[in-house]
Design a protein around this motif. Structure first.
Motif, mmCIF file in Angstrom:
data_model
loop_
_atom_site.group_PDB
_atom_site.id
_atom_site.type_symbol
_atom_site.label_atom_id
_atom_site.label_comp_id
_atom_site.label_asym_id
_atom_site.label_seq_id
_atom_site.Cartn_x
_atom_site.Cartn_y
_atom_site.Cartn_z
ATOM 1 N N GLY A 58 0.998 -0.982 0.030
ATOM 2 C CA GLY A 58 -0.418 -0.196 -0.421
ATOM 3 C C GLY A 58 0.838 0.930 0.305
ATOM 4 O O GLY A 58 2.204 1.576 -0.085
ATOM 5 N N SER A 59 0.277 2.325 0.205
ATOM 6 C CA SER A 59 1.177 3.508 0.359
ATOM 7 C C SER A 59 1.459 3.518 0.957
ATOM 8 O O SER A 59 2.692 4.724 1.640
ATOM 9 C CB SER A 59 -0.014 4.729 -0.334
ATOM 10 O OG SER A 59 -1.260 4.736 0.871
ATOM 11 N N ASP A 214 -13.589 1.115 -0.012
ATOM 12 C CA ASP A 214 -12.007 1.006 1.149
ATOM 13 C C ASP A 214 -11.345 2.461 0.780
ATOM 14 O O ASP A 214 -11.268 3.183 -0.245
ATOM 15 C CB ASP A 214 -11.627 -0.150 -0.033
ATOM 16 C CG ASP A 214 -10.427 -0.567 0.300
ATOM 17 O OD1 ASP A 214 -10.003 0.408 1.059
ATOM 18 O OD2 ASP A 214 -9.548 -1.254 -0.265
ATOM 19 N N LEU A 215 -11.146 2.338 1.753
ATOM 20 C CA LEU A 215 -10.565 4.019 1.901
ATOM 21 C C LEU A 215 -8.807 3.767 2.353
ATOM 22 O O LEU A 215 -8.559 3.151 3.284
ATOM 23 C CB LEU A 215 -11.097 5.154 2.910
ATOM 24 C CG LEU A 215 -10.111 6.312 3.332
ATOM 25 C CD1 LEU A 215 -10.465 7.349 1.800
ATOM 26 C CD2 LEU A 215 -11.336 7.086 3.961
ATOM 27 N N GLY A 216 -8.364 3.671 1.331
ATOM 28 C CA GLY A 216 -6.788 3.491 1.690
ATOM 29 C C GLY A 216 -6.116 5.447 2.058
ATOM 30 O O GLY A 216 -6.728 5.702 1.881
ATOM 31 N N LEU A 255 -8.135 8.282 -7.178
ATOM 32 C CA LEU A 255 -6.619 8.517 -6.960
ATOM 33 C C LEU A 255 -6.877 10.151 -6.445
ATOM 34 O O LEU A 255 -7.456 10.409 -7.180
ATOM 35 C CB LEU A 255 -5.710 7.778 -8.322
ATOM 36 C CG LEU A 255 -4.071 7.894 -8.711
ATOM 37 C CD1 LEU A 255 -3.731 6.973 -7.245
ATOM 38 C CD2 LEU A 255 -3.630 7.926 -9.055
ATOM 39 N N CYS A 256 -5.772 9.914 -5.719
ATOM 40 C CA CYS A 256 -5.637 10.571 -4.549
ATOM 41 C C CYS A 256 -6.995 11.235 -3.529
ATOM 42 O O CYS A 256 -6.617 12.335 -3.386
ATOM 43 C CB CYS A 256 -5.616 11.652 -5.729
ATOM 44 S SG CYS A 256 -3.996 12.403 -6.553
ATOM 45 N N TYR A 257 -7.679 10.291 -3.546
ATOM 46 C CA TYR A 257 -8.745 10.468 -2.456
ATOM 47 C C TYR A 257 -8.692 9.199 -1.086
ATOM 48 O O TYR A 257 -9.614 9.071 -0.381
ATOM 49 C CB TYR A 257 -10.156 10.116 -3.470
ATOM 50 C CG TYR A 257 -9.895 11.810 -4.044
ATOM 51 C CD1 TYR A 257 -9.844 11.803 -5.390
ATOM 52 C CD2 TYR A 257 -11.304 12.458 -2.872
ATOM 53 C CE1 TYR A 257 -9.651 12.954 -6.348
ATOM 54 C CE2 TYR A 257 -11.686 13.766 -3.884
ATOM 55 C CZ TYR A 257 -10.762 14.175 -4.873
ATOM 56 O OH TYR A 257 -10.727 15.215 -5.712
ATOM 57 N N GLY A 258 -7.524 8.973 -1.001
ATOM 58 C CA GLY A 258 -7.353 8.263 0.143
ATOM 59 C C GLY A 258 -6.812 9.108 0.930
ATOM 60 O O GLY A 258 -6.746 10.077 0.347
ATOM 61 N N ALA A 363 -9.237 2.124 6.025
ATOM 62 C CA ALA A 363 -9.431 3.583 7.089
ATOM 63 C C ALA A 363 -10.569 4.089 7.469
ATOM 64 O O ALA A 363 -10.911 4.519 8.842
ATOM 65 C CB ALA A 363 -8.274 5.086 6.571
ATOM 66 N N PHE A 364 -11.287 4.085 6.625
ATOM 67 C CA PHE A 364 -12.854 3.430 7.238
ATOM 68 C C PHE A 364 -13.151 3.087 8.738
ATOM 69 O O PHE A 364 -13.926 4.165 9.569
ATOM 70 C CB PHE A 364 -14.133 3.150 5.698
ATOM 71 C CG PHE A 364 -14.446 3.538 5.100
ATOM 72 C CD1 PHE A 364 -14.322 5.256 4.929
ATOM 73 C CD2 PHE A 364 -13.874 3.414 3.317
ATOM 74 C CE1 PHE A 364 -14.644 5.480 3.195
ATOM 75 C CE2 PHE A 364 -13.973 3.940 1.956
ATOM 76 C CZ PHE A 364 -14.881 5.292 2.442
#
Ligand SMILES: Nc1nc2c(ncn2[C@@H]2O[C@H](COP(=O)(O)OP(=O)(O)OP(=O)(O)O)[C@@H](O)[C@H]2O)c(=O)[nH]1
Ligand SMILES: [Ca+2]
Length: 513
Positions: A58-59, A214-216, A255-258, A363-364
């Protein structure tokens, strides 16, 4: 003349009784044997366990998962379970862009742990997969050769482990969404239903599968079965045939909304309006301060569009702890101004009407669990969730730090921002309302397995989810044995009754005139 008659019938009666007695005895023996054979013959086979390893690169960090399942049941649903998770020390693999050769070695400690969990005789046959997500997608956009070097470094390390290396690649956002959806529905047992559940579902027309949220750190995914999916946006459309059933699934990865990149985006917007290096931020607690280095800030593809020359190198953030202002601030990240489809989420991305229940994980779950907002079986009302987050954001940083001194400062300082971001993403982004909010269930694990894309990825790559329902015995072992016992009892009762009728014991004869 009468006497010989009487003495003549006596031996005849006792031989019938003898035959009946022997018959009864033999049938009882047969019944016992029947039960014994049924129980032993249908005993489940001794366990032959198989293993599989998936690394979720993951990031924010890498997790290594070990799964196990009984070899002879691998095509059944719900039999694969997580037996180990190992959190790799340090940043995600995309964090090694300036020292790419160190990406692979960072995984060694967790690979060692996997070696200890899996019996050594099975190391060679155990598949190992690595899937990298949004952090590596961003690095590929920013510096493709660095991304390639990171991937070859992790490949080298995985090849030198004693397992069966099956690949290390960046998975697409679509795959990430789809495999997350497969994982939770597999674990919830939604794909293959027993006779009763099937009947109940068809009678009540219950929603058969659960959507996945899914919230990364760097991206977020939404995936669910949609009846109204037309060919409006083919890139958001997936078809699956699983266990003999067709599924039409909508998915999108932003993309960019984790949550980490959403914060970066928010800061990039805030930087447009500052005239000095001090930034008051309503999404952090009052009394909280953070310094941000500006030099690399706009190199990130999530912020590069907002690139601006600034007369300072460091930005000083000062928390204000103001829910309303934070919410308005975050809301700007969701552009609702144009939609080329019949309906959209945000940024002109197609979204069909929301349908059914949703499992919200990563992360949720981390954030809502910290805020005590995951209450099940009945989820909390939206206004209760909002007021809890509002109250939490208003608490001074010193008080929060003292109350939760055991929690990492990086996580603790961002729960206010993350809570507001989650509300805004769900309400403003996807347009969940007070009425359907309770369809969202925040979950970390299902039984012993983490909710996430990795299990679905492995199930797919090992062909463990058949397109057609595998032919199996119509009854479970337990039901089969139960039925055998019941039939045997009926048989014994019938024989006993027959014997009683023929034998006509004195007590019964009395009643018969
Ligand atoms: N509070 C808390 N936050 C966590 C925990 N683990 C990860 N996070 C944070 O939650 C966010 C999402 O974490 P993950 O779901 O692991 O994200 P990721 O897989 O690294 O990122 P993607 O590549 O975008 O999927 C990141 O900001 C993490 O720093 C945890 O145990 N507790
Ligand atoms: Ca992730």
């Amino acid at each position: 003349m009468d006497e010989p008659k009487v003495t003549g019938t006596k031996p005849k009666m006792s031989s019938t009784r003898m035959i009946l007695l022997i018959l009864g005895f033999l049938s009882t023996l047969a019944v016992i044997a029947l039960i014994a054979v049924a129980v032993t013959q249908n005993q489940p086979f001794p366990k032959n366990i198989k293993y599989g390893i998936v690394l979720d690169a993951g990031s924010s960090h890498t997790n290594l998962y070990v799964y196990e399942w009984p070899a002879e049941k691998e095509n059944d649903t719900g039999v694969v379970k997580q037996v180990e998770v190992c959190k790799v020390e340090g940043p995600g693999i995309s964090g090694y862009s300036h020292a790419t050769e160190k990406a692979g070695p960072s995984l060694e400690q967790c690979l060692q742990q996997a070696k200890e969990v899996i019996p050594s005789a099975q190391h060679k046959e155990t598949p190992v997969y690595l899937g990298a997500t949004a952090g590596m997608r961003l690095l590929r956009l920013q510096n493709e050769s660095a991304a390639d070097k990171v991937l070859s470094s992790v490949e080298n390390t995985l090849r030198s482990a004693p397992f069966n290396f099956q690949g290390a690649r960046i998975i697409t956002g679509q795959e990430e969404g789809a495999y997350g959806w497969i994982t939770i529905n597999y674990l919830l047992g939604n794909f293959k239903q027993s006779g009763w559940k099937k009947l109940l579902h068809s009678l009540k027309s219950l929603s058969e599968t659960s959507g996945a949220l899914d919230l990364g750190g760097a991206s977020t995914q939404i995936t669910f079965v949609s009846k109204e999916l037309t060919s409006e946006s083919p890139e958001n459309q997936l078809y699956f045939r699983l266990y003999g059933k067709d599924y039409q699934v909508y998915t999108h990865s932003f993309l960019c909304y984790g949550k980490d990149q959403a914060l970066q985006q928010k800061l990039a917007r805030d930087l447009q309006t500052v005239d000095n290096s001090l930034l008051p931020d309503p999404c952090f607690h009052k009394g909280y301060e953070r310094t941000i280095n500006i030099s690399d800030f706009f190199k990130n593809p999530c912020t590069s569009e907002k690139k601006k020359q600034l007369p300072f190198n460091q930005l000083y953030i000062k928390g204000e702890g103001d829910y309303q202002k934070c919410r308005e601030n975050i809301q700007n990240l969701f552009d609702k101004s144009n939609c080329p489809y019949s309906s959209c989420s945000f940024n002109g991305i197609y979204l069909p009407p929301l349908q059914g229940d949703f499992g919200a994980f990563s992360a949720f779950y981390f954030v809502m669990n910290f805020l005590n907002l995951t209450s099940e079986p009945k989820p909390l009302a939206l206004n209760k969730v909002t007021s809890t987050i509002e109250t939490f954001c208003a608490r001074p940083w010193q008080e929060v730090k003292t109350a939760y001194h055991h929690i990492k400062e990086k996580y603790l300082s961002e729960y206010c921002f993350s809570g507001v971001y989650i509300l805004s993403l769900l309400e403003n982004g996807y347009e969940f309302t007070e009425n359907n909010w309770q369809m969202v269930h925040f979950l970390g694990k299902i039984d012993s397995s983490d909710a996430g894309w990795t299990l679905g990825y492995m199930l797919n790559l090992t062909n463990m989810i058949p397109a057609e329902e595998p032919a199996g015995p119509p009854l479970s072992h337990g039901s089969y044995v139960g039925l055998m016992v019941l039939c045997s009892l009926v048989l014994v009762s019938v024989l006993l009754f027959a014997w009683l009728l023929l034998h006509k014991p004195k007590c019964l004869q009395k009643g018969i005139v």
